[in-house]
Design a protein around this motif. Sequence first.
Motif, PDB file in Angstrom:
ATOM      1  N   LYS A  32       0.827  -1.197   0.000  1.00  0.00           N
ATOM      2  CA  LYS A  32       0.000   0.000   0.000  1.00  0.00           C
ATOM      3  C   LYS A  32       0.862   1.248   0.000  1.00  0.00           C
ATOM      4  O   LYS A  32       1.930   1.286   0.619  1.00  0.00           O
ATOM      5  N   ARG A  33       0.405   2.290  -0.689  1.00  0.00           N
ATOM      6  CA  ARG A  33       1.087   3.575  -0.671  1.00  0.00           C
ATOM      7  C   ARG A  33       0.896   4.226   0.695  1.00  0.00           C
ATOM      8  O   ARG A  33      -0.167   4.086   1.312  1.00  0.00           O
ATOM      9  N   PRO A  34       1.905   4.921   1.198  1.00  0.00           N
ATOM     10  CA  PRO A  34       1.760   5.583   2.510  1.00  0.00           C
ATOM     11  C   PRO A  34       0.692   6.661   2.452  1.00  0.00           C
ATOM     12  O   PRO A  34       0.526   7.353   1.444  1.00  0.00           O
ATOM     13  N   LYS A  35      -0.022   6.802   3.566  1.00  0.00           N
ATOM     14  CA  LYS A  35      -1.055   7.825   3.634  1.00  0.00           C
ATOM     15  C   LYS A  35      -0.430   9.202   3.770  1.00  0.00           C
ATOM     16  O   LYS A  35       0.583   9.384   4.436  1.00  0.00           O
ATOM     17  N   LYS A  36      -1.041  10.174   3.122  1.00  0.00           N
ATOM     18  CA  LYS A  36      -0.584  11.551   3.246  1.00  0.00           C
ATOM     19  C   LYS A  36      -1.062  12.139   4.562  1.00  0.00           C
ATOM     20  O   LYS A  36      -2.133  11.803   5.046  1.00  0.00           O
ATOM     21  N   VAL A  37      -0.245  13.023   5.137  1.00  0.00           N
ATOM     22  CA  VAL A  37      -0.654  13.722   6.355  1.00  0.00           C
ATOM     23  C   VAL A  37      -1.684  14.767   5.982  1.00  0.00           C
ATOM     24  O   VAL A  37      -1.414  15.678   5.198  1.00  0.00           O
ATOM     25  N   SER A  38      -2.875  14.626   6.503  1.00  0.00           N
ATOM     26  CA  SER A  38      -3.968  15.517   6.115  1.00  0.00           C
ATOM     27  C   SER A  38      -3.780  16.933   6.630  1.00  0.00           C
ATOM     28  O   SER A  38      -4.204  17.893   5.998  1.00  0.00           O
ATOM     29  N   ASN A  39      -3.146  17.072   7.786  1.00  0.00           N
ATOM     30  CA  ASN A  39      -2.957  18.403   8.351  1.00  0.00           C
ATOM     31  C   ASN A  39      -1.573  18.484   8.982  1.00  0.00           C
ATOM     32  O   ASN A  39      -1.415  18.305  10.182  1.00  0.00           O
ATOM     33  N   PRO A  40      -0.536  18.772   8.143  1.00  0.00           N
ATOM     34  CA  PRO A  40       0.825  18.773   8.676  1.00  0.00           C
ATOM     35  C   PRO A  40       1.069  19.863   9.703  1.00  0.00           C
ATOM     36  O   PRO A  40       2.088  19.858  10.369  1.00  0.00           O
ATOM     37  N   LYS A  41       0.158  20.804   9.841  1.00  0.00           N
ATOM     38  CA  LYS A  41       0.320  21.877  10.823  1.00  0.00           C
ATOM     39  C   LYS A  41      -0.573  21.676  12.038  1.00  0.00           C
ATOM     40  O   LYS A  41      -0.813  22.604  12.801  1.00  0.00           O
ATOM     41  N   SER A  42      -1.082  20.467  12.208  1.00  0.00           N
ATOM     42  CA  SER A  42      -1.924  20.191  13.361  1.00  0.00           C
ATOM     43  C   SER A  42      -1.103  20.315  14.638  1.00  0.00           C
ATOM     44  O   SER A  42       0.127  20.257  14.632  1.00  0.00           O
ATOM     45  N   GLU A  43      -1.787  20.483  15.768  1.00  0.00           N
ATOM     46  CA  GLU A  43      -1.104  20.619  17.050  1.00  0.00           C
ATOM     47  C   GLU A  43      -0.250  19.390  17.352  1.00  0.00           C
ATOM     48  O   GLU A  43       0.871  19.505  17.857  1.00  0.00           O
ATOM     49  N   LYS A  44      -0.779  18.217  17.020  1.00  0.00           N
ATOM     50  CA  LYS A  44      -0.033  16.979  17.278  1.00  0.00           C
ATOM     51  C   LYS A  44       1.251  16.936  16.465  1.00  0.00           C
ATOM     52  O   LYS A  44       2.313  16.553  16.975  1.00  0.00           O
ATOM     53  N   GLN A  45       1.192  17.336  15.194  1.00  0.00           N
ATOM     54  CA  GLN A  45       2.367  17.328  14.339  1.00  0.00           C
ATOM     55  C   GLN A  45       3.393  18.347  14.814  1.00  0.00           C
ATOM     56  O   GLN A  45       4.599  18.084  14.828  1.00  0.00           O
ATOM     57  N   GLN A  46       2.937  19.524  15.232  1.00  0.00           N
ATOM     58  CA  GLN A  46       3.854  20.543  15.726  1.00  0.00           C
ATOM     59  C   GLN A  46       4.544  20.091  17.007  1.00  0.00           C
ATOM     60  O   GLN A  46       5.742  20.344  17.212  1.00  0.00           O
ATOM     61  N   MET A  47       3.802  19.426  17.894  1.00  0.00           N
ATOM     62  CA  MET A  47       4.381  18.916  19.125  1.00  0.00           C
ATOM     63  C   MET A  47       5.486  17.911  18.806  1.00  0.00           C
ATOM     64  O   MET A  47       6.555  17.923  19.413  1.00  0.00           O
ATOM     65  N   GLN A  48       5.224  17.021  17.838  1.00  0.00           N
ATOM     66  CA  GLN A  48       6.195  15.994  17.484  1.00  0.00           C
ATOM     67  C   GLN A  48       7.460  16.614  16.916  1.00  0.00           C
ATOM     68  O   GLN A  48       8.578  16.208  17.254  1.00  0.00           O
ATOM     69  N   ARG A  49       7.300  17.626  16.034  1.00  0.00           N
ATOM     70  CA  ARG A  49       8.458  18.250  15.409  1.00  0.00           C
ATOM     71  C   ARG A  49       9.264  19.073  16.399  1.00  0.00           C
ATOM     72  O   ARG A  49      10.446  19.337  16.176  1.00  0.00           O
ATOM     73  N   ALA A  50       8.651  19.520  17.495  1.00  0.00           N
ATOM     74  CA  ALA A  50       9.349  20.368  18.470  1.00  0.00           C
ATOM     75  C   ALA A  50      10.172  19.562  19.469  1.00  0.00           C
ATOM     76  O   ALA A  50      11.015  20.138  20.168  1.00  0.00           O
ATOM     77  N   LYS A  51       9.969  18.261  19.559  1.00  0.00           N
ATOM     78  CA  LYS A  51      10.634  17.464  20.591  1.00  0.00           C
ATOM     79  C   LYS A  51      12.148  17.449  20.423  1.00  0.00           C
ATOM     80  O   LYS A  51      12.888  17.727  21.368  1.00  0.00           O
ATOM     81  N   LEU A  52      12.617  17.115  19.234  1.00  0.00           N
ATOM     82  CA  LEU A  52      14.052  16.967  19.033  1.00  0.00           C
ATOM     83  C   LEU A  52      14.810  18.276  19.209  1.00  0.00           C
ATOM     84  O   LEU A  52      15.787  18.320  19.972  1.00  0.00           O
ATOM     85  N   PRO A  53      14.424  19.375  18.523  1.00  0.00           N
ATOM     86  CA  PRO A  53      15.188  20.620  18.715  1.00  0.00           C
ATOM     87  C   PRO A  53      15.146  21.134  20.146  1.00  0.00           C
ATOM     88  O   PRO A  53      16.117  21.730  20.615  1.00  0.00           O
ATOM     89  N   GLY A  54      14.051  20.915  20.862  1.00  0.00           N
ATOM     90  CA  GLY A  54      13.975  21.337  22.254  1.00  0.00           C
ATOM     91  C   GLY A  54      14.996  20.606  23.102  1.00  0.00           C
ATOM     92  O   GLY A  54      15.735  21.212  23.887  1.00  0.00           O
ATOM     93  N   ALA A  55      15.068  19.283  22.961  1.00  0.00           N
ATOM     94  CA  ALA A  55      16.025  18.484  23.723  1.00  0.00           C
ATOM     95  C   ALA A  55      17.454  18.818  23.318  1.00  0.00           C
ATOM     96  O   ALA A  55      18.355  18.889  24.166  1.00  0.00           O
ATOM     97  N   GLN A  56      17.686  19.045  22.023  1.00  0.00           N
ATOM     98  CA  GLN A  56      19.025  19.390  21.553  1.00  0.00           C
ATOM     99  C   GLN A  56      19.483  20.727  22.125  1.00  0.00           C
ATOM    100  O   GLN A  56      20.656  20.891  22.492  1.00  0.00           O
ATOM    101  N   THR A  57      18.573  21.687  22.205  1.00  0.00           N
ATOM    102  CA  THR A  57      18.915  23.000  22.746  1.00  0.00           C
ATOM    103  C   THR A  57      19.348  22.889  24.202  1.00  0.00           C
ATOM    104  O   THR A  57      20.333  23.494  24.619  1.00  0.00           O
ATOM    105  N   MET A  58      18.613  22.104  24.998  1.00  0.00           N
ATOM    106  CA  MET A  58      18.973  21.959  26.407  1.00  0.00           C
ATOM    107  C   MET A  58      20.291  21.213  26.559  1.00  0.00           C
ATOM    108  O   MET A  58      21.143  21.602  27.381  1.00  0.00           O
ATOM    109  N   TYR A  59      20.504  20.170  25.782  1.00  0.00           N
ATOM    110  CA  TYR A  59      21.764  19.439  25.887  1.00  0.00           C
ATOM    111  C   TYR A  59      22.943  20.319  25.496  1.00  0.00           C
ATOM    112  O   TYR A  59      24.007  20.260  26.128  1.00  0.00           O
ATOM    113  N   LYS A  60      22.768  21.160  24.481  1.00  0.00           N
ATOM    114  CA  LYS A  60      23.833  22.064  24.051  1.00  0.00           C
ATOM    115  C   LYS A  60      24.234  22.997  25.179  1.00  0.00           C
ATOM    116  O   LYS A  60      25.413  23.363  25.306  1.00  0.00           O
TER     117      LYS A  60
END
Length: 213
Positions: A32-60
């Motif tokens: 099956k072809r992968p499903k497209k993200v219907s709302n890439p700017k949803s709150e859930k998507q933004q939360m997920q994208r913010a996790k890594l840079p937030g942790a990287q900033t604190m570790y730095k």
Amino acid sequence: MASLKDSLLDGISGKLDKYIIYRVGNETFIRKRPKKVSNPKSEKQQMQRAKLPGAQTMYKALDGSLLKEICNLAARYNEKRSGYHWFLGKNMNLFGANNYIDYSRLEFSDGSQQLPFGTTMKQTQPNAAELHWTDNSSSITAQSTDRLMVAVIFDNEPYTPVLLEDINAPRKDGYARVTLPEGEWQTAHLYCFFGRDDLKNFSPGIHFQVTKS
């Protein structure tokens, strides 16, 4: 994924409706072809994208401090590649969009040294607190000379942990007074743990909070 051996589509590759047909060696497969993200700017998507840079900033922010070496030791104790990988594995999911950080669950230390029993905190002044614990120095993982260490994050510097340098409280004392520096902060998060005299082994930490008002 399914094999198309003995199928009319055997040997064909490309897209077909909701499926992708592809070849590996002499075999043809379909998935099956992968499903497209219907709302890439949803709150859930933004939360997920913010996790890594937030942790990287604190570790730095740990660069050049003893806290970074403590993370490296925690990585060795847990058989992780580096202090960076240990810190992200423990803490990345505690960060989110709009500078969200779950301070109560952050971890900066780990090792085979034990935390004392019954550790409690009582705030005595807007910028001071007392810590009490029961001495449990009866084994090689809980020595009477182990020293209390306190890392702090202030709300006006939310990504910058600092290690307090003026604490001189061994495990055997069962008591420590923690005085925080003056400043514009209103809330301070305390991460308390114990380290061996040679600074080669540490305990997990416990979190407390001090609020001025």
